[in-house]
Design an enzyme around this catalytic site. Structure first.
Site, PDB file in Angstrom:
ATOM      1  CD  GLU A   3      -4.544  25.025   3.700  1.00  0.00           C
ATOM      2  OE1 GLU A   3      -5.390  24.399   4.339  1.00  0.00           O
ATOM      3  OE2 GLU A   3      -4.230  26.208   3.991  1.00  0.00           O
TER       4      GLU A   3
ATOM      5  CD1 TRP B 167     -13.784  17.285   0.366  1.00  0.00           C
ATOM      6  CD2 TRP B 167     -13.698  15.344   1.459  1.00  0.00           C
ATOM      7  NE1 TRP B 167     -12.464  16.928   0.479  1.00  0.00           N
ATOM      8  CE2 TRP B 167     -12.378  15.741   1.152  1.00  0.00           C
ATOM      9  CE3 TRP B 167     -13.879  14.149   2.143  1.00  0.00           C
ATOM     10  CZ2 TRP B 167     -11.259  14.998   1.506  1.00  0.00           C
ATOM     11  CZ3 TRP B 167     -12.766  13.394   2.501  1.00  0.00           C
ATOM     12  CH2 TRP B 167     -11.470  13.829   2.187  1.00  0.00           C
TER      13      TRP B 167
ATOM     14  CE  LYS C 293      -3.696  28.842   5.117  1.00  0.00           C
ATOM     15  NZ  LYS C 293      -4.025  28.535   6.427  1.00  0.00           N
TER      16      LYS C 293
ATOM     17  CD  GLU D 223      -1.310  28.717   8.875  1.00  0.00           C
ATOM     18  OE1 GLU D 223      -1.158  27.503   9.123  1.00  0.00           O
ATOM     19  OE2 GLU D 223      -2.332  29.172   8.364  1.00  0.00           O
TER      20      GLU D 223
ATOM     21  CB  CYS E   6     -20.859  15.889   3.253  1.00  0.00           C
ATOM     22  SG  CYS E   6     -20.015  14.689   2.251  1.00  0.00           S
TER      23      CYS E   6
ATOM     24  CE  LYS F  58     -13.156  27.786   7.466  1.00  0.00           C
ATOM     25  NZ  LYS F  58     -11.691  27.923   7.314  1.00  0.00           N
TER      26      LYS F  58
ATOM     27  CG  HIS G 196      20.935  19.333   9.474  1.00  0.00           C
ATOM     28  ND1 HIS G 196      22.179  18.780   9.681  1.00  0.00           N
ATOM     29  CD2 HIS G 196      20.868  20.416  10.279  1.00  0.00           C
ATOM     30  CE1 HIS G 196      22.830  19.481  10.593  1.00  0.00           C
ATOM     31  NE2 HIS G 196      22.056  20.488  10.970  1.00  0.00           N
TER      32      HIS G 196
ATOM     33  NE  ARG H 188     -20.373  20.580   6.739  1.00  0.00           N
ATOM     34  CZ  ARG H 188     -20.032  20.377   7.990  1.00  0.00           C
ATOM     35  NH1 ARG H 188     -19.710  21.394   8.743  1.00  0.00           N
ATOM     36  NH2 ARG H 188     -20.013  19.183   8.493  1.00  0.00           N
TER      37      ARG H 188
ATOM     38  CG  ASN I 165     -21.498  15.610   7.409  1.00  0.00           C
ATOM     39  OD1 ASN I 165     -21.617  16.273   8.418  1.00  0.00           O
ATOM     40  ND2 ASN I 165     -20.328  15.238   6.959  1.00  0.00           N
ATOM     41  N   GLY I 166     -20.820  12.245   6.755  1.00  0.00           N
ATOM     42  CA  GLY I 166     -20.154  11.342   7.699  1.00  0.00           C
ATOM     43  C   GLY I 166     -19.846  10.020   7.029  1.00  0.00           C
TER      44      GLY I 166
END
Ligand code: G6P
Length: 612
Positions: free
Chosen positions: A492, A78, A489, A485, A2, A607, A508, A27, A104-105
């Site tokens: 995502e 969000w 990517k 990574e 947010c 983000k 394995h 955000r 926000n929160g």
């Protein structure tokens, strides 16, 4: 998660609020909304589900336009409490729409506060935790309190992490805002003032800012900014200047922020090295202000991409400084009853400097007596105020939700730290250190070459993913965290299942996934790791895998097993992870755009993750 924005001033209110929201959209983008004072005694609220363009359309279609509004607040969401819907979108209003709030929160005690309000006859319109704030404010305003008095009182009732802004129809030209844990800055103008969740939101309008600290609030009018504690005691704080160029948050000809930020990597590395490599061939990290010679153990804490940078840091620190390094996911570390002492250096890595779990890990580290070094991209962020020392990556703002340039800059910062630790612990001979420093100086150029040499091959590589149902990223040694990574990517931004694995461990389990619809991305560095990776990859080819190899151009064996080669320049090991990373970012970008997806704003993500 947010973003909030606020403005008091002249005719450009809507422009400021909408541009601020656009720059905060990273955000969260489940819904967006505005509340404005179009004239004395009135508030108007506009909210839309979906990304900001829906709200933009609604603003444009509004009959007659807004004209000059006295003050306003905005929000991009969000979702945490309540699904993305218009009822749950912010701003939320109380007192028959006379007071509006953005948040926000998370208000952790919202259920209890809600029960109390319901007992007093208040009806709720949403499932959010935020709505309680609007009603609590309305109760106090109706009882005769000023907006600022009511706001301070309500903030003191809240538990959890929050940044909140509010306006009231009865106090035109005033925005109040306060925070605990979640970020908030006030931007200073001439005849206008601003507030936002982050500095980048306001860079198009001002470069002067004042921080609002925990349990503080700001009362903002067009000609004044007054800081006070929630309890009312006044606070004095000097403003600071931010020299980020507003163009840094423009696309500058690139189709999306992700491509722009991938191409900015050479510059991001250069800026992160700047002033930290001395003429004498040594590293200078005196800015950190922590005596590194007494470090006996290092623990890296981070989330997401920053965690992968931490895994690379372990290789370098153990190799150069011969101290044991553990790397922990911050959300695990914070609840792990960690062991520490003044000989333990906890390195907390966070691009934003505001990830809740990483901040909590910093707290836990301090609680057990460790010293904390923060590696962050955001000057003045919460983590910089909690840590004992700070090492800034200097990439400029990163807008795309998926991190790219900040990852390579974090790796470079960790490399510098490893070298400095090695020097101060006398485990790295001067001559070797000079050699390593010389290698690191080459990084910007080599990363540039990697970007160029991969560009022409992406079509072909992406074609292997057209019919894919999953994918495997394999590497060994420093290439293993890069594989993790690369897989992150891809998942995502393309939503394709992707596993990063140490190539030697593939037999394995993951080898069971292999068939022609599970492409393998194999990372070939050099030395023993390369040889061993080669045999592992051959095993996947024998089972029908189609392979994208990221390899040095003269590596004929790697080319021999691959359907497509993404060539990277041959470089010394220090910078191998940097050049191996670039093709994976570009591949993920290509696969996602081929699928018609918005690479900058992948679904469900945000983000900065400012809730647990
Ligand atoms: C989110 C972002 C990731 C990022 C992670 C940690 O998940 O989408 O890109 O790596 O948070 O963020 P930080 O700001 O702490 O580095």
């Amino acid at each position: 998660m947010c973003g909030i924005v606020g403005y008091v001033g002249g005719s450009r209110s809507i422009e400021v609020l909408m541009e601020g929201l656009q720059r905060l959209e990273y955000r969260g983008y489940d819904s967006a909304g505005l509340a404005v004072q179009p004239g004395e005694g009135r508030l108007e609220v506009l909210r839309r589900v979906g990304p900001l363009r829906e709200l933009e359309r609604a603003v444009a279609e509004r009959n007659g336009g807004f004209g000059e509004v006295l003050a306003g607040i905005g929000h991009t969401r969000w979702a945490t409490h309540g699904r993305p819907s218009e009822e749950n979108a912010h701003p939320h209003v109380g007192g028959d729409g006379r007071v509006a709030v953005v948040h926000n929160g998370i208000v952790e005690n919202h259920a209890e506060l809600r029960k109390g309000l319901e007992r007093r006859g208040v009806g709720f319109r949403s499932e959010t935790d935020t709505e309680v704030i609007a009603h609590l404010l309305a109760e106090r305003l109706e009882g005769g309190a000023s907006l600022a008095e009511a706001f301070g009182e309500v903030m003191e009732m809240l538990e959890g992490a929050f940044a909140v802004a509010a306006i009231s129809a009865d106090e035109p030209g005033t925005v109040v805002a306060g925070r605990r844990q979640s970020p908030l800055v006030v931007g200073l103008g001439e005849g206008e003032n601003f507030l936002a969740s982050g500095v980048p939101a306001l860079l198009g309008f001002t470069h002067r800012f004042v921080l609002v600290e925990n349990d503080e609030m700001a009362v903002v009018t067009r000609s004044s900014v007054e800081l006070r504690r929630f309890g009312g005691e006044p606070v004095e704080r000097e403003p600071f200047e931010v020299d980020w160029d507003p163009e840094a948050v423009e696309l500058g000809g690139f189709p999306d922020y992700m491509s722009k930020e991938i191409h900015e990597q050479p510059q991001a590395i250069r800026a992160t090295l700047d002033g930290r490599l001395g003429e004498d061939g040594m590293v200078d990290l005196s800015e950190v202000g922590i005596d590194l010679s007494g470090v006996e153990r290092v623990v890296v804490v981070a989330c997401g991409t920053a965690y992968h940078a931490g895994l690379l840091g372990k290789y370098f620190i153990e190799r150069y400084a011969r101290v044991p390094v553990e790397v922990a996911v911050a959300s695990e570390y914070r609840y792990s009853d960690p062991v520490g002492d003044p000989g333990t250096l906890v390195v907390a890595i966070s691009q934003s400097g505001e990830t809740t779990d990483t901040l909590a890990a910093v707290d836990a580290a301090k609680g057990c007596g460790a010293r904390v070094l923060a590696i962050t991209n955001t000057r003045g962020s919460l983590i910089t105020r909690e840590a004992d020392g700070v090492l800034l990556t200097r990439t400029g703002p990163e807008i795309c939700v998926a991190a790219t340039k900040t990852f390579v800059a974090q790796v470079v910062a960790l490399d510098l730290l490893a070298m400095e630790l090695g020097r101060s612990r006398e485990t790295l001979a001067e001559e070797r250190l000079r050699e390593l420093v010389g290698e690191l100086r080459l990084a910007p150029e080599r990363v540039q070459e990697a970007i160029e040499s991969v560009s022409g091959r992406l079509d072909e590589a992406s074609a292997l993913f057209e019919e894919a149902r999953c994918s495997l990223f394999l590497g060994r040694g420093v290439a293993y965290p890069v594989a993790l990574e690369g897989a992150l990517k891809l998942k995502e931004i393309s939503y394709l299942p992707a596993e990063g694995y140490p190539a030697g461990e593939m037999k394995h389990g993951p080898i069971a996934l292999i068939d022609e619809r599970c492409p393998v991305v194999a990372l070939f560095g050099s030395g023993i790791h390369r040889e061993k990776t080669l045999s592992n990859v051959q095993e996947t080819v024998a089972r029908g895998a189609r392979v994208v190899a990221v390899a040095f151009p003269d590596d004929e064996e790697a080319s021999g097993v691959a359907s497509v080669v993404l060539p990277v320049p041959r470089v010394p090991e220090t910078i191998v992870p940097l050049v191996l990373t670039v093709p994976l970012q570009m591949l993920a970008h290509e696969v996602a755009t081929d699928r018609g997806l918005d690479v900058d704003k992948p679904r469900n993500l945000a983000k900065s993750v400012t809730v647990e």
